[in-house]
Design an enzyme around this catalytic site. Structure first.
Site: not given
Ligand code: THU
Length: 136
Positions: A45-47, A56, A58, A94, A97
């Site tokens: 994940n990259i915020e 996310c 995925e 989520c 995704c």
């Molecule tokens: N996130 C994912 O990368 N994949 C998921 O299936 C659920 C959530 C990440 C998004 C965000 O960076 C962090 O988890 C918290 O929500």
């Protein structure tokens, strides 16, 4: 999906967590996407501070694979939890995704989740029934 593949993909997803950029949530997610030709693409994940553009794990894995020309997918393992903590609960994809998976995968596409003990294997049909599609 044999046990060896399940274990291998789960390990790759766990390793990919180390590449997470998650300064806002502290929640690191890794994904490992298996293509029909045997290639594995990982993602983490990259915020973004504005939150909405956050990607996310995925979707990062899918973007990398699709950009390389991959169109036929078998399975994805997803492992997530607090960055420096132990994995003790599942990290199901989520809704966004799931829709991206639906774009590129059939209903029997496998989603491998783990609570740190026993991997669980679901299908896209299990996690996204009655999905939207344009049948193009
Ligand atoms: N996130 C994912 O990368 N994949 C998921 O299936 C659920 C959530 C990440 C998004 C965000 O960076 C962090 O988890 C918290 O929500």
């Amino acid at each position: 999906m044999n046990q060896e593949n399940i274990t291998f993909l789960t390990e790759k997803a766990t390793e990919a967590r180390a590449r997470s950029y998650a300064p806002y949530s502290g929640f690191a997610v890794g994904a490992a996407l298996l293509c029909a030709d045997g290639t594995v693409y990982t993602g983490a994940n990259i915020e973004v501070s504005a939150h909405t553009p956050t990607m996310c794990a995925e979707r990062v894995a899918f973007a990398r694979a699709v950009h390389e020309g991959q169109r036929d997918f078998v399975a994805i393992a997803v492992v997530g939890g607090p960055r420096d903590g132990v994995i003790d609960s599942l990290c199901p994809p989520c809704g966004v995704c799931r829709q991206v998976m639906s774009e590129f995968c059939r209903g029997d596409f496998k989603i491998i989740l783990t609570d740190g003990k026993t991997p669980r294997v679901l299908t896209l049909d299990d996690i996204l029934p009655y999905r939207f599609g344009l049948n193009v």
